[in-house]
Enzyme design. Structure first.
Site, PDB file in Angstrom:
ATOM      1  N   ASP A  91       0.857  -1.303   0.020  1.00 49.96           N
ATOM      2  CA  ASP A  91      -0.031  -0.042   0.033  1.00 49.96           C
ATOM      3  C   ASP A  91       0.827   1.199  -0.028  1.00 49.96           C
ATOM      4  OD1 ASP A  91      -2.637   1.287   0.587  1.00 49.96           O
ATOM      5  OD2 ASP A  91      -1.892   2.108   2.357  1.00 49.96           O
ATOM      6  N   GLU A 112       1.699  -0.395  -5.196  1.00 47.26           N
ATOM      7  CA  GLU A 112       0.869   0.746  -5.370  1.00 47.26           C
ATOM      8  C   GLU A 112       1.567   1.756  -5.576  1.00 47.26           C
ATOM      9  OE1 GLU A 112      -3.310   2.367  -3.671  1.00 47.26           O
ATOM     10  OE2 GLU A 112      -1.900   2.199  -2.317  1.00 47.26           O
TER      11      GLU A 112
END
Length: 712
Positions: free
Chosen positions: A362, A398
């Protein structure tokens, strides 16, 4: 003068130090390690003046002993306590200076979770006592709070993670064969009628036979689980009677999230992994090493902040404040050796002990940002790339955050794959009918080579997706022109914009048969585009059965039917269509190549690996690519020109993406002795397997796929 973090002697519990069972212990490994006779405790802090180990009663309600960690090797404090067993509940207290203006936030009145805790137990309760300062407007975080926070804190639990893995082996699907499926453990299982009610919403529910059967029927190779590490819900959500359903507020990087445990035991996660592996399915974890649940300077003192604030977090020029490149109040300082070690130890733990197959990072740019900005040669990226344990793990970045230079799509080195949001936006816009999108579609279908084809990277580095947890579902993309986030309690101001969605003549549910048919066709067109594109496809759980969130594009706080997959009336026709697409992709190697396509002649036969064509069979000119009236893009695909001759395939596929009216398409001459065969028609008009000749009529708003078969 700033107060020191010395605990008041009068509020300490009775000293039950088990003097006959204490010894120095060792500094490695960090955390609590049971050896069959006792437990070794080791914890990092460079600036604490004293660390105390706190032992609790079996129910975690009463602190029964405080044991000073007298031994220190470098910045690791440690002690060995004989006689302790798995199940022992514990925490730490750290003594030192409380001087927020200098970035020091020690307060021994606050019970701290072990950053290496393998299991958490007990309920977390929001209370002002969790803060290191006296909550109030007068001095904000500059005051000092002497209330004990133990009553509001979950406790770390000594754990023996040994598990009978038997013959468990990682599936290790080739990236070119992978089909990823993003899902939430609870969201996937909470409403599934085939799962035992006692296991819904849990790791064991995720490992149940109905889930395995569904994934296998689809053809999924890899599940990507949204955060499964221990997390907390923000106070403002709890006060609204909501929770952080998605789980992107991690507080324990080694512990499975207790909300997914039916019996509170680590083996439940391991059982899930073993059963998914037995079904041939890999397990990737969505991990949040970019920030923690402690928030900014006004946040609670739960673990890292109280142990060594200046080491664990990136602080601003005024060290009272935190650098917030994540939008969550703080940024973990992976540039510090101890913090980088924690992240690497965590990754290795999940691979070696829990048998997961990889990770989705993330806001990964935050992890790779050094003093001079994003650095692919820096500590975090280099540590992962050289690590022998992580060598076989699948790694997905990401590739963005909110910090300076945060958008880094295409910048990551091998072996990282990257979530490609430009793919999502381009495909949505193309099928919505936005103008002059033909060049964009062409680039996305070829795995965004302009961004990814460098430094020996593979086409599979582009993780293509139409939807993800963060945004609308596919059903909502074709059913809502605007987001509908009112249930989040933020006046519909939250959530991603723009969505490039379209209600197609209505907003939300409709009984109009024409609108419903048009929506169904657009879903099929978008899904067909996804699975016919080079790169690695990722499907959001529920999209294959028409799941809706009622237009909510930010269901992070919706731990309820809004956020869960609705299995009540699944669109089985759509599910069969997705399964057909995945089968088609697996049956034709040219649709899932490792190497990029650049319309270059192949050494074996001199034929280019890719032809772009207009419907009449002619190659498009530069002007055609920007002609808003050009609606049908045709592609002839062969094995990439750089494919070694020993693995060269004779596979040839011809694809038509038609977002306009019905059009006559001239097919290229087939290979000698072959005919073109119609494989897929998203309009439902053509019969799969039908042979066709020189020209075909491709229906309006549809995708058509042909391959070559030997003439009978």
């Amino acid at each position: 003068m700033s107060p020191r973090g010395d605990a008041a002697r009068g509020d300490r519990p009775p000293s039950k130090l088990l003097h006959h069972g204490l010894s120095a212990g060792r500094p490695d490994p960090l955390g609590a390690t049971w050896d069959g006779e006792g437990v070794n405790f080791a914890v990092f802090s460079a600036e604490a003046e004293l660390i105390e180990l706190c032992l609790f009663s079996p129910d975690g309600r009463h602190e029964i002993a405080r044991i000073p960690l007298r031994e220190r090797d470098g910045d690791i404090w440690h002690v060995y306590v004989a006689g302790l067993t798995p199940g022992t509940r514990y925490g730490f207290r750290a003594h030192g200076r409380y001087a927020p203006e200098q970035g020091l936030r020690f307060n021994p009145h606050k019970l701290l979770l072990d950053p290496y805790a393998k299991k958490l137990a007990g309920r977390f309760r929001w209370s002002d006592a969790l803060h290191g300062y006296r909550v109030g407007p007068a001095r904000a975080d500059l005051g000092f709070d002497t209330r004990d926070s133990a009553f509001a804190m979950p406790k770390a639990v000594v754990t023996d993670p040994a598990f009978a893995w038997g013959d468990d082996r990682p599936p290790r699907h080739r990236r070119s064969q992978s089909v990823h499926y993003e899902t939430h453990v609870k969201g996937m299982t909470a409403q599934h009628p085939g799962i035992d009610r006692r296991r819904r919403g849990s790791f064991l529910g995720m490992a149940s036979q109905p889930v395995l059967d569904h994934l296998n029927k689809l053809g999924v190779t890899t599940v990507q689980l949204m955060p499964a590490q221990a997390h907390l819900s923000e106070r403002f959500l709890v006060e609204k009677k909501l929770s952080n359903y998605w789980g992107y507020q991690t507080i324990g990087f080694f512990a499975p999230d207790p909300r997914f445990l039916t019996q509170g035991e680590v083996w439940e996660f391991q059982t899930m992994v073993k059963r998914l592996h037995s079904a041939g399915i890999e397990v990737l974890l969505d991990v949040v090493y970019n920030h923690t649940a402690e928030g900014n300077e006004l946040g609670p003192t739960l673990s890292f902040r109280g142990l060594d604030n200046r080491a664990y977090y990136r602080l601003a020029e005024n060290p009272r404040y935190y650098i917030d490149d994540t939008g969550c109040g703080n940024t973990l300082n992976t540039g510090h050796p101890a913090v980088l070690r924690m992240v690497m130890d965590s990754l290795r733990y999940w691979v070696e002990v829990m048998h997961v197959d990889g990770f989705r990072f993330d806001l990964a740019t935050s992890l790779a940002r050094g003093p001079e900005g994003f650095d692919v040669d820096g500590g975090f990226v280099s540590a992962i790339r050289q690590d022998p344990v992580l060598r076989e793990a699948k790694l997905i970045a990401e590739p963005w955050d909110l910090g300076p230079g945060g958008y880094q799509l295409g910048s990551w080195p091998h072996p990282f794959m990257e979530l490609n949001d430009t793919y999502r936006d381009s495909v949505r816009r193309f099928w919505r009918g936005d103008g002059e999108l033909m060049p964009e579609l062409a680039r996305r279908v070829l795995a965004s080579a302009e961004r990814f084809d460098h430094s020996g990277r593979a086409a599979t580095a582009s993780v293509n997706f139409l939807t993800s947890h963060d945004g609308m579902t596919l059903e909502d993309v074709v059913s809502y022109s605007a987001k509908n986030n009112w249930a989040n309690g933020e006046e519909n101001r939250d959530g991603h914009e723009p969505n490039y969605s379209d209600g197609m003549g209505a907003e939300g549910l409709t009984s109009n048969p024409e609108i419903r048919a048009a929506r169904d066709r657009r879903k099929r067109n978008m899904l067909a585009t996804l699975f016919l594109s080079q790169g690695t496809p990722m499907l959001l759980a529920g999209d294959e059965i028409g799941n809706s969130q009622g237009g909510n594009n930010n269901a992070y706080a919706q731990d309820n039917p809004i956020g869960w997959v609705n299995w009540d009336r699944p669109d089985t026709e759509l599910m069969d269509f997705v399964s057909e697409l995945i089968w088609l992709r697996q049956a034709h190697p040219v649709l899932r190549q490792r190497l990029f396509l650049h319309s270059r002649p192949r050494g074996t036969d001199g034929i280019p690996d890719l032809f772009w064509r207009k419907p009449d069979g002619s190659p498009p000119s530069d002007g055609d690519w920007h002609d808003p009236e050009w609606r049908a893009l045709c592609i002839e695909i062969r094995a990439a020109s750089t494919t070694p001759s020993y693995s060269m395939s004779d596979d040839v596929v011809f694809v038509v993406f038609n977002r306009g009216e019905a059009v006559d398409v001239t097919l290229p001459p087939p290979l000698p002795g072959s005919e073109w065969r119609w494989l897929l028609d998203t309009s439902g008009g053509a019969v799969p397997g039908t042979e066709t000749r020189a020209s075909v009529r491709v229906p309006a708003d549809s995708v058509a796929v042909f391959d070559q078969s030997a003439r009978l």
